[in-house]
Design an enzyme around this catalytic site. Structure first.
Site, PDB file in Angstrom:
ATOM      1  N   VAL A  26       0.843  -1.198   0.000  1.00  0.00           N
ATOM      2  CA  VAL A  26       0.000   0.000   0.000  1.00  0.00           C
ATOM      3  C   VAL A  26       0.877   1.247   0.000  1.00  0.00           C
ATOM      4  O   VAL A  26       0.687   2.163  -0.797  1.00  0.00           O
ATOM      5  CB  VAL A  26      -0.950   0.000   1.215  1.00  0.00           C
ATOM      6  CG1 VAL A  26      -1.826   1.260   1.197  1.00  0.00           C
ATOM      7  CG2 VAL A  26      -1.820  -1.249   1.212  1.00  0.00           C
ATOM      8  N   TYR A  27       1.837   1.269   0.881  1.00  0.00           N
ATOM      9  CA  TYR A  27       2.773   2.398   0.947  1.00  0.00           C
ATOM     10  C   TYR A  27       3.544   2.518  -0.358  1.00  0.00           C
ATOM     11  O   TYR A  27       3.665   3.610  -0.922  1.00  0.00           O
ATOM     12  CB  TYR A  27       3.734   2.185   2.111  1.00  0.00           C
ATOM     13  CG  TYR A  27       4.760   3.284   2.272  1.00  0.00           C
ATOM     14  CD1 TYR A  27       4.388   4.536   2.742  1.00  0.00           C
ATOM     15  CD2 TYR A  27       6.101   3.061   1.953  1.00  0.00           C
ATOM     16  CE1 TYR A  27       5.326   5.543   2.892  1.00  0.00           C
ATOM     17  CE2 TYR A  27       7.043   4.064   2.098  1.00  0.00           C
ATOM     18  CZ  TYR A  27       6.649   5.308   2.568  1.00  0.00           C
ATOM     19  OH  TYR A  27       7.592   6.299   2.714  1.00  0.00           O
ATOM     20  N   SER A  28       4.055   1.415  -0.847  1.00  0.00           N
ATOM     21  CA  SER A  28       4.819   1.422  -2.084  1.00  0.00           C
ATOM     22  C   SER A  28       3.970   1.942  -3.241  1.00  0.00           C
ATOM     23  O   SER A  28       4.434   2.748  -4.059  1.00  0.00           O
ATOM     24  CB  SER A  28       5.327   0.013  -2.393  1.00  0.00           C
ATOM     25  OG  SER A  28       6.057  -0.013  -3.602  1.00  0.00           O
TER      26      SER A  28
END
Length: 243
Positions: free
Chosen positions: A152-154
């Site tokens: 998700v962050y990536s």
């Protein structure tokens, strides 16, 4: 040869802690006026009192639509112009996709992507009219390769890489530089949800960097002569071996 920051006016989001605070301190030391943007009013008031008259508090909640939209107009009511916008505020979600929630995903995408795009959109007419300016965004090493342990962050940082590099090209005719800095793991509140054992091992092995190292990179980018753009700077702990 570097150019001076003396007399410049910078805006930094997420400025009450971590990379934002370290960069604010660095630019103030270089002679800039820094508008410190954060939702934490108490922290901002304490910091600006400590850092002196060139540190200006701007209370903005980037996750609140009205507050986010009002940020640039409110800042321009406090300072004469904006030379530098550093979109640094962000949040982190680690782990498998199934381990997070729809609410957490919405919050991350709104802060890491939507707020950045809206802040940039708001400042671009001002900088274009002046035919000068610098926009910097905090990306991440996770925006450069598929980090399967934090998808998700990536994903949010891949979106930022695309946005920044597209805007860099779009703003060339207007004299505005658009750049990003892509740190590896930084010792900050963003790592609060790391498993304690993983964090301990990373610290012991030298696989984390301090926020000051990122601030140093941002200062370098901003002090290049106007004919030079550092389109992206990756700043990694020497012992970071996951890439």
């Amino acid at each position: 040869m570097s150019e001076s920051l003396d007399g410049k006016i910078a805006v930094i989001t997420g400025a009450a802690s971590g990379i934002g605070l370290a960069t604010a301190e660095r630019l103030l030391k270089g002679g800039a006026t820094v508008v410190m943007v954060d939702r934490n009013e108490a922290a901002l008031n304490e910091l600006t009192a400590k850092l002196g008259p060139k540190a200006v508090a701007q209370v903005t909640d980037l996750l609140d639509t009205d507050s986010c939209n009002a940020m640039i107009p409110e800042i321009l009511a406090k300072v004469d112009h904006i030379d530098i916008l550093y979109c640094n505020a962000g949040t982190y979600i680690g782990g498998d996709l199934t381990e997070t929630t729809p609410e957490a995903i919405d919050r991350m995408l709104n802060l890491n992507i939507n707020a950045v795009m809206k802040n940039v959109q708001a400042v671009v007419p001002h900088m274009s009219a002046r035919k000068t300016g610098d926009i910097v965004v905090t990306c991440s090493i996770a925006g450069h390769f598929p980090t399967y342990w934090e998808p998700v962050y990536s994903g949010s940082k891949w979106a930022i890489t695309s946005f920044v590099q597209g805007m860099r090209r779009q703003m060339i005719p207007h004299g505005v530089r658009v750049m990003q800095v892509s740190p590896g793991p930084v010792i900050s509140a963003l790592l609060a949800d790391w498993p304690e054992e993983n964090l301990r091992k990373a610290k012991e092995s030298g696989s984390l960097i301090d926020a000051d190292e990122v601030a140093d990179a941002v200062e370098y980018m901003l002090t290049r002569k106007r004919t030079v753009t550092i389109r992206d700077m990756l700043v990694l702990p020497t012992n970071f071996d996951r890439v």
